[in-house]
Design a protein around this motif. Structure first.
Motif, short mmCIF file in Angstrom:
data_model
loop_
_atom_site.label_atom_id
_atom_site.label_comp_id
_atom_site.label_asym_id
_atom_site.label_seq_id
_atom_site.Cartn_x
_atom_site.Cartn_y
_atom_site.Cartn_z
N ASP A 91 38.49 43.76 75.64
CA ASP A 91 37.20 43.36 76.19
C ASP A 91 36.18 43.26 75.05
O ASP A 91 36.05 44.17 74.23
CB ASP A 91 36.73 44.40 77.22
CG ASP A 91 35.43 44.00 77.86
OD1 ASP A 91 35.45 43.18 78.79
OD2 ASP A 91 34.37 44.50 77.41
N VAL A 133 30.06 37.30 79.51
CA VAL A 133 29.93 35.87 79.22
C VAL A 133 28.49 35.53 78.86
O VAL A 133 28.25 34.67 78.00
CB VAL A 133 30.40 35.03 80.44
CG1 VAL A 133 30.13 33.55 80.22
CG2 VAL A 133 31.87 35.26 80.70
N TYR A 137 31.76 28.79 72.52
CA TYR A 137 31.77 28.57 73.97
C TYR A 137 31.20 27.19 74.26
O TYR A 137 30.06 26.90 73.90
CB TYR A 137 30.93 29.65 74.63
CG TYR A 137 30.82 29.58 76.13
CD1 TYR A 137 31.92 29.34 76.93
CD2 TYR A 137 29.59 29.79 76.75
CE1 TYR A 137 31.81 29.29 78.31
CE2 TYR A 137 29.47 29.76 78.13
CZ TYR A 137 30.58 29.50 78.90
OH TYR A 137 30.47 29.46 80.26
N LEU A 141 36.71 27.74 75.45
CA LEU A 141 36.37 28.94 74.71
C LEU A 141 37.37 29.06 73.57
O LEU A 141 38.58 28.94 73.80
CB LEU A 141 36.44 30.15 75.64
CG LEU A 141 35.95 31.49 75.16
CD1 LEU A 141 34.47 31.45 74.85
CD2 LEU A 141 36.22 32.55 76.22
N ARG A 153 39.86 34.46 76.56
CA ARG A 153 39.71 34.06 77.96
C ARG A 153 38.50 34.75 78.57
O ARG A 153 37.94 35.69 78.01
CB ARG A 153 40.97 34.43 78.75
CG ARG A 153 41.17 35.93 78.91
CD ARG A 153 42.44 36.27 79.63
NE ARG A 153 42.55 37.71 79.87
CZ ARG A 153 43.60 38.29 80.39
NH1 ARG A 153 44.67 37.57 80.71
NH2 ARG A 153 43.63 39.60 80.59
N ILE A 154 38.15 34.28 79.76
CA ILE A 154 37.10 34.92 80.55
C ILE A 154 37.76 35.47 81.81
O ILE A 154 38.44 34.74 82.53
CB ILE A 154 35.99 33.92 80.92
CG1 ILE A 154 35.29 33.42 79.65
CG2 ILE A 154 34.98 34.57 81.87
CD1 ILE A 154 34.30 32.30 79.88
N GLU A 155 37.60 36.77 82.02
CA GLU A 155 38.13 37.44 83.21
C GLU A 155 37.01 38.28 83.82
O GLU A 155 36.41 39.11 83.12
CB GLU A 155 39.29 38.38 82.84
CG GLU A 155 40.59 37.67 82.53
CD GLU A 155 41.26 37.09 83.76
OE1 GLU A 155 41.25 37.73 84.82
OE2 GLU A 155 41.80 35.97 83.63
N ASN A 199 33.98 37.62 84.54
CA ASN A 199 32.71 37.42 83.84
C ASN A 199 32.63 38.18 82.51
O ASN A 199 31.55 38.42 81.99
CB ASN A 199 31.53 37.78 84.72
CG ASN A 199 30.49 36.68 84.72
OD1 ASN A 199 30.78 35.54 84.41
ND2 ASN A 199 29.26 37.05 85.01
N ARG A 200 33.80 38.56 81.97
CA ARG A 200 33.88 39.26 80.67
C ARG A 200 34.76 38.42 79.72
O ARG A 200 35.72 37.80 80.15
CB ARG A 200 34.50 40.65 80.82
CG ARG A 200 33.81 41.59 81.77
CD ARG A 200 32.56 42.22 81.24
NE ARG A 200 32.77 42.94 79.98
CZ ARG A 200 31.79 43.45 79.26
NH1 ARG A 200 30.53 43.35 79.67
NH2 ARG A 200 32.03 44.08 78.13
N VAL A 201 34.39 38.43 78.46
CA VAL A 201 35.17 37.74 77.43
C VAL A 201 36.22 38.73 76.90
O VAL A 201 35.90 39.86 76.55
CB VAL A 201 34.27 37.26 76.29
CG1 VAL A 201 35.10 36.59 75.20
CG2 VAL A 201 33.20 36.31 76.82
N GLU A 202 37.48 38.27 76.87
CA GLU A 202 38.58 39.07 76.37
C GLU A 202 39.34 38.30 75.31
O GLU A 202 39.47 37.08 75.41
CB GLU A 202 39.54 39.45 77.50
CG GLU A 202 38.91 40.29 78.58
CD GLU A 202 39.89 40.61 79.72
OE1 GLU A 202 39.61 41.55 80.47
OE2 GLU A 202 40.94 39.92 79.84
#
Length: 110
Positions: free
Chosen positions: A6, A10, A32, A39, A98-100, A102-105
């Motif tokens: 994490d 976003v 982004y 991304l 990726r975005i999972e 609403n978090r960028v991982e």
């Protein structure tokens, strides 16, 4: 199986621009592009200028390939492969991102 780390919400990303994140002692440039729903993550190090500045580079594309232009000597790096357009023997690391929820991982695994 990838290990996802994490990074941030976003909302911390700058649309159509780069930000830098320190992930396990690596500087990662994150780009982004919400219009393209894209991304990208590439090592922030400019191998020509020998400094960490790619997150401040201009983004665009060359013949449809998304790229970042180094703010120093203007070499162009593919955001998908990390390969330099001007010298294909030079390659920068790229990372799965990726975005999972609403978090960028990011995954640092190759």
């Amino acid at each position: 199986m990838s290990t996802w780390i994490d990074i941030c919400p976003v909302d911390d990303l700058q649309p159509d621009s780069g930000v830098c994140a320190l992930v396990e002692d690596k500087q990662i440039a994150i780009f982004y592009m919400p219009k393209d729903n894209a991304l990208y993550a590439i090592n922030n190090y400019d191998p020509f200028g020998k400094v960490h500045v790619l997150s401040r580079g201009l983004i665009g594309d060359i013949k449809g390939e998304p790229m970042v232009a180094s703010p120093l000597y203007k070499q162009h790096f593919s955001l998908k492969t990390g390969i330099c357009f001007e010298d294909e023997t030079v390659k920068n690391e790229t990372y799965a991102i990726r975005i999972e929820n609403n978090r960028v991982e990011i995954s640092l695994e190759g």
